[in-house]
Design a protein around this motif. Structure first.
Motif, short mmCIF file in Angstrom:
data_model
loop_
_atom_site.label_atom_id
_atom_site.label_comp_id
_atom_site.label_asym_id
_atom_site.label_seq_id
_atom_site.Cartn_x
_atom_site.Cartn_y
_atom_site.Cartn_z
N PRO A 188 0.82 -1.22 0.00
CA PRO A 188 0.00 0.00 0.00
C PRO A 188 0.86 1.27 0.00
CG PRO A 188 0.00 -0.98 2.18
CD PRO A 188 0.96 -1.78 1.34
N GLU A 189 0.28 2.33 -0.55
CA GLU A 189 0.85 3.67 -0.42
C GLU A 189 -0.18 4.44 0.37
OE1 GLU A 189 1.20 5.75 -4.13
OE2 GLU A 189 1.90 3.97 -5.17
N LEU A 190 0.24 5.00 1.49
CA LEU A 190 -0.75 5.67 2.34
C LEU A 190 -0.47 7.16 2.41
CD1 LEU A 190 -0.96 2.85 4.89
CD2 LEU A 190 -2.98 4.02 4.07
N GLU A 191 -1.50 7.94 2.11
CA GLU A 191 -1.42 9.40 2.26
C GLU A 191 -2.16 9.79 3.54
OE1 GLU A 191 -1.23 10.58 -2.47
OE2 GLU A 191 -3.17 10.63 -1.50
N PHE A 192 -1.70 10.87 4.16
CA PHE A 192 -2.34 11.33 5.40
C PHE A 192 -1.97 12.79 5.64
CE2 PHE A 192 1.57 11.27 7.96
CZ PHE A 192 2.35 10.36 7.24
N GLN A 241 6.29 14.95 0.96
CA GLN A 241 5.08 15.75 1.14
C GLN A 241 4.26 15.62 -0.11
OE1 GLN A 241 4.01 19.32 2.71
NE2 GLN A 241 5.80 19.57 3.98
N GLU A 242 2.97 15.56 0.07
CA GLU A 242 2.09 15.40 -1.08
C GLU A 242 1.60 16.76 -1.57
OE1 GLU A 242 0.91 13.85 -3.37
OE2 GLU A 242 1.63 11.82 -3.17
N PHE A 243 0.53 16.73 -2.36
CA PHE A 243 0.12 17.95 -3.07
C PHE A 243 -0.29 19.11 -2.18
CE2 PHE A 243 -0.08 14.65 -6.20
CZ PHE A 243 0.43 15.27 -7.32
N PHE A 291 1.19 14.15 3.65
CA PHE A 291 2.38 13.33 3.41
C PHE A 291 1.96 11.99 2.81
CE2 PHE A 291 3.27 16.26 6.78
CZ PHE A 291 4.58 16.68 6.53
N GLU A 292 2.94 11.35 2.20
CA GLU A 292 2.72 9.98 1.74
C GLU A 292 3.93 9.17 2.15
OE1 GLU A 292 1.44 9.26 -2.27
OE2 GLU A 292 2.86 7.62 -2.51
N ILE A 293 3.70 7.98 2.65
CA ILE A 293 4.82 7.07 2.97
C ILE A 293 4.51 5.74 2.28
CG2 ILE A 293 6.03 5.85 4.80
CD1 ILE A 293 5.85 8.31 6.52
MG MG Z 1 0.38 10.03 -3.66
#
Ligand code: MG
Ligand code: GLU
Length: 452
Positions: free
Chosen positions: A144-148, A203-205, A210-212
């Motif tokens: 999985p790729e998780l954004e938060f 860091q995301e958009f 963030f995404e890890i």
């Molecule tokens: Mg992403």
């Protein structure tokens, strides 16, 4: 989780932990929402917990997010019965941020049924799909790729929290200019110390998002790691007076948080079965029918991948790199399923529909069940879409209500996940929806109160 072989007998595990300075063990399991539930015990209790494990009130597994147990046979209907949590010794994780403490995951058992697997255990439901695939010689691999978002308290903000960093970012940025306290570095280090198999992060958009990314691995272990990841991220943030949220769309004007799930199938030697160098696109007939199964069941999958009222505010525009139809494409980030360009051992599908709030064990279980149905019935995938293609006529459900009805109507998926589990999941989520529908939102007040 643990990188070294661990004693699988709990008495020996207790001695091993004691020798490493651990005196407390958190026994953790996922509820239907993906929230970590559990008990903390002294390490000397471990040997006593061999066998059926520790007991807890089963109503916990049918409790809504407002702490409201649903009125079901699993709770009030049978006098609030017990369930058991049996420790899985191969899930040991040692948090660097909580020295002296160990985490162990548990499998849930039903004492009223001779300690058979509990029908409401997300880990057990995923294990069953993994076993069904394995019976066909297929070993499921997931990542999985998780954004938060990380949020800071702000009494002036709606809900009392604002993004921790308010910089507008263009995505894929790292460093103190956008993350003044270098929290991403801290989180990556801590997750690495926990043995969660972290690839990296950015860091995301949107500011504070963030995404890890997680390393791929056998599907059950990958879901276990994602589950502990969410738990750890929330705990580390809370320890700093912040809040981490995986809700799919915390702010109307900012990017949503997705949970993209990469899936592949390998044989017992680890050879990738989705690859086919003789095919024009480099993917095998098995990959195509697996993909077709996921697309065929996409309406019902939506209830599991997007299980909140809020989730549907994320699923509105392919331009925000979020799917709105059951489609697929080669390296196409607007599609429900993207096939990333890597081939050979990296051949995989990336399902982009789920939002970060969804329970990873259930998401992976449902995707595998759908894909397996595609394989068993030799389903054919529709043609791929490019971003300029007209969208096909198979939109996803646009509300939680419709998604739950689609799941209810999908006998194959319901039976694969467990008919009773599916009924309970739907009942729990309908209760959540009913509470929402009785609530006047901020938007309604702003829109109507002054002019009408
Ligand atoms: Mg992403
Ligand atoms: N944030 C987007 C989502 O909600 C995904 C953006 C990306 O491709 O990383 O799924």
């Amino acid at each position: 989780m643990s990188l070294q072989p661990m004693p699988c007998e709990l008495g020996a595990l207790a001695s091993h932990l004691t020798s490493r300075g651990v005196d407390l063990v958190r026994v953790l399991w996922s509820d239907l929402h993906g929230i970590a539930r559990g008990k903390e015990v002294h390490v000397t209790e471990l040997a006593r917990l061999a066998g059926a494990g520790l007991s807890f009130c089963q109503a916990l597994m049918v409790t809504g997010l407002a702490g409201n147990p649903a009125d079901l046979p699993e709770s009030s209907g049978r006098g609030w019965p017990d369930a058991h949590a049996r420790i899985a010794p191969d899930t040991l994780a040692l948090p660097g941020y909580a020295p002296g403490t160990a985490f162990l995951l548990a499998d849930l058992l039903d004492p009223s049924d001779g300690n058979a697997p509990l029908h409401l255990d997300p880990r057990g439901i995923l294990r069953r799909q993994v076993e069904r695939l394995a019976a066909a010689g297929l070993h499921a691999v997931a990542a999985p790729e998780l954004e938060f978002y990380l949020l800071a308290p702000d009494p002036a903000a709606a809900g009392g929290w604002r993004p921790y960093s308010t910089h507008e970012t263009a995505g894929y940025v790292v460093g103190a200019a956008y993350d003044p306290d270098l929290l991403l570095s801290h989180l990556i280090r801590e997750c690495h110390a926990l043995g969660l198999g972290i690839r990296g992060g950015n860091q995301e958009f949107s500011g504070g998002q963030f995404e890890i990314n997680h390393t791929h691995g056998p599907a059950l272990g990958a879901a276990d790691r994602a589950f502990l990841f969410k738990y750890a991220i929330k705990e580390i943030a809370a320890g700093r007076g912040l809040r981490a949220t995986f809700m799919g769309k915390p702010f109307s004007e900012a990017a949503g948080s997705g949970q993209h799930v990469h899936l592949s199938l390998v044989d017992s030697e680890g050879v990738n079965l989705l690859a086919d160098p003789t095919d024009d696109d480099g993917i095998s007939p098995l990959a195509r029918s697996f993909l077709a199964g996921v697309l065929h069941h996409a309406p019902a999958l939506t209830a599991v991948l997007n299980p909140t009222v809020n989730a549907y505010t994320r699923l509105v525009s392919p331009d925000s790199l979020v799917p709105t139809a059951a489609d697929w494409g080669h390296d196409n980030r607007t599609a429900y399923v993207r096939i990333p360009p890597e081939r050979g051992s990296g051949t995989r599908i990336e399902v982009r529909g789920a939002d970060a709030a969804a329970n990873t064990h259930l998401v992976v279980a449902a995707l595998l069940a759908a894909g397996l149905d595609g394989i068993e019935r030799d389903l054919m995938a529709p043609p791929p879409v490019s971003s300029s293609s007209a969208r096909p006529s198979a939109p996803l459900p646009t509300t939680l209500r419709d998604a739950l009805s689609a799941l209810e109507a999908d006998r194959t998926l319901s039976e694969a996940l467990g008919s009773r589990f599916t009924q309970v999941f739907i009942a729990l989520k309908r209760e959540e929806l009913a509470r929402f529908e009785r609530t006047v939102t901020d938007w309604e007040f702003r829109e109507y109160a002054r002019m009408l």
